[in-house]
Design a protein around this motif. Sequence first.
Motif, mmCIF file in Angstrom:
data_model
loop_
_atom_site.group_PDB
_atom_site.id
_atom_site.type_symbol
_atom_site.label_atom_id
_atom_site.label_comp_id
_atom_site.label_asym_id
_atom_site.label_seq_id
_atom_site.Cartn_x
_atom_site.Cartn_y
_atom_site.Cartn_z
ATOM 1 N N PRO A 262 0.818 -1.216 0.000
ATOM 2 C CA PRO A 262 0.000 0.000 0.000
ATOM 3 C C PRO A 262 0.848 1.261 0.000
ATOM 4 O O PRO A 262 1.948 1.284 0.568
ATOM 5 C CB PRO A 262 -0.813 -0.124 1.296
ATOM 6 C CG PRO A 262 -0.016 -1.028 2.169
ATOM 7 C CD PRO A 262 0.664 -1.994 1.250
ATOM 8 N N GLU B 97 -2.812 5.013 1.030
ATOM 9 C CA GLU B 97 -3.628 3.831 1.296
ATOM 10 C C GLU B 97 -3.454 3.325 2.726
ATOM 11 O O GLU B 97 -4.379 2.750 3.301
ATOM 12 C CB GLU B 97 -3.263 2.730 0.297
ATOM 13 C CG GLU B 97 -3.773 3.023 -1.111
ATOM 14 C CD GLU B 97 -3.207 2.075 -2.155
ATOM 15 O OE1 GLU B 97 -3.857 1.881 -3.199
ATOM 16 O OE2 GLU B 97 -2.094 1.538 -1.938
ATOM 17 N N GLN C 97 -6.087 4.663 4.936
ATOM 18 C CA GLN C 97 -7.481 4.313 4.656
ATOM 19 C C GLN C 97 -7.940 3.163 5.549
ATOM 20 O O GLN C 97 -7.142 2.492 6.199
ATOM 21 C CB GLN C 97 -7.618 3.875 3.187
ATOM 22 C CG GLN C 97 -7.305 4.947 2.163
ATOM 23 C CD GLN C 97 -7.327 4.388 0.747
ATOM 24 O OE1 GLN C 97 -7.290 3.177 0.540
ATOM 25 N NE2 GLN C 97 -7.391 5.280 -0.230
ATOM 26 N N ARG D 40 -8.993 -0.278 -0.424
ATOM 27 C CA ARG D 40 -8.407 -0.404 -1.760
ATOM 28 C C ARG D 40 -8.806 -1.710 -2.438
ATOM 29 O O ARG D 40 -8.702 -1.851 -3.650
ATOM 30 C CB ARG D 40 -6.883 -0.272 -1.711
ATOM 31 C CG ARG D 40 -6.146 -1.408 -1.014
ATOM 32 C CD ARG D 40 -4.661 -1.111 -1.041
ATOM 33 N NE ARG D 40 -3.867 -2.211 -0.529
ATOM 34 C CZ ARG D 40 -2.691 -2.581 -1.039
ATOM 35 N NH1 ARG D 40 -2.188 -1.914 -2.061
ATOM 36 N NH2 ARG D 40 -1.999 -3.569 -0.519
#
Length: 270
Positions: free
Chosen positions: A76, A80, A83, A88
């Motif tokens: 990632p 990301e 998140q 993703r």
Amino acid sequence: MAKKKHPKRVPKKLYEAELKRLQIELVEMQQWVIATRRRVLVIFEGRDAAGKGGAIKRVMQYLNPRHARIVALPQPSERERGQWYFQRYIELLPTAGEIVLMDRSWYNRAGVERVMGYSSDDEYQRFLRQVPVVERMLVEDGIILLKYWFSVSDDVQQKRFASRVDDPLRRWKLSPTDLESIKRWEDYSRAKDAMFAATDIPEAPWWTIESDDKRASRINVISHLLGEIRHERSEPELVAIPDRPPATDYQRPPREQHQHVPDVASRLGS
């Protein structure tokens, strides 16, 4: 503990004949998926060198790439990492009429991230609580979800790693993490057992593929996949190849006007 006895390898001719038969049925199954607008998600997990990539390649080989794709995410990005862990992956789920094959998946968190310490204990425990909820939601929404674990013995894994060392086509597969997994065999075993205990749910069970024999594992996973996706077989429409009309006033420009790739193939063996 007694060593697991390795089965005899499936003979090549039998393997190739059965693989072709199954791949024909895969193409038919995909046509059904497209026509009925089903969504299919297949997760391939297992130890390094367990044969996931080869199995995925044989599943995908003759499918229409407009309606089937492989998802193999890199590490990632910084964004990301901030998140929700599943975010993703969620955006890569199949749409109507599509098959998605995940070469590793969100289960990285329960495997390599857990063993190598790439995630915290809180993140790991949260993942184990959330993944059954997420997968139940996917199934409830109509996604056909299949999860396969490729099981390889320690000595076969070692042999496969060794075969990659001097193979320029597969050397890239031998990462530092792969080599570290040799020393952490039991850690990975414990992580896998804990993952199964938390995520082997009736709505999305784990299916184990014995993969010491790659040929057998490919036949077995494709056969099982086709059995789980209960599709209806439809005869393809008859196609008539038309005759080419005679040439009229078209004249091809001289070949010398265009640049051509050198014909190195003609010099092979000379």
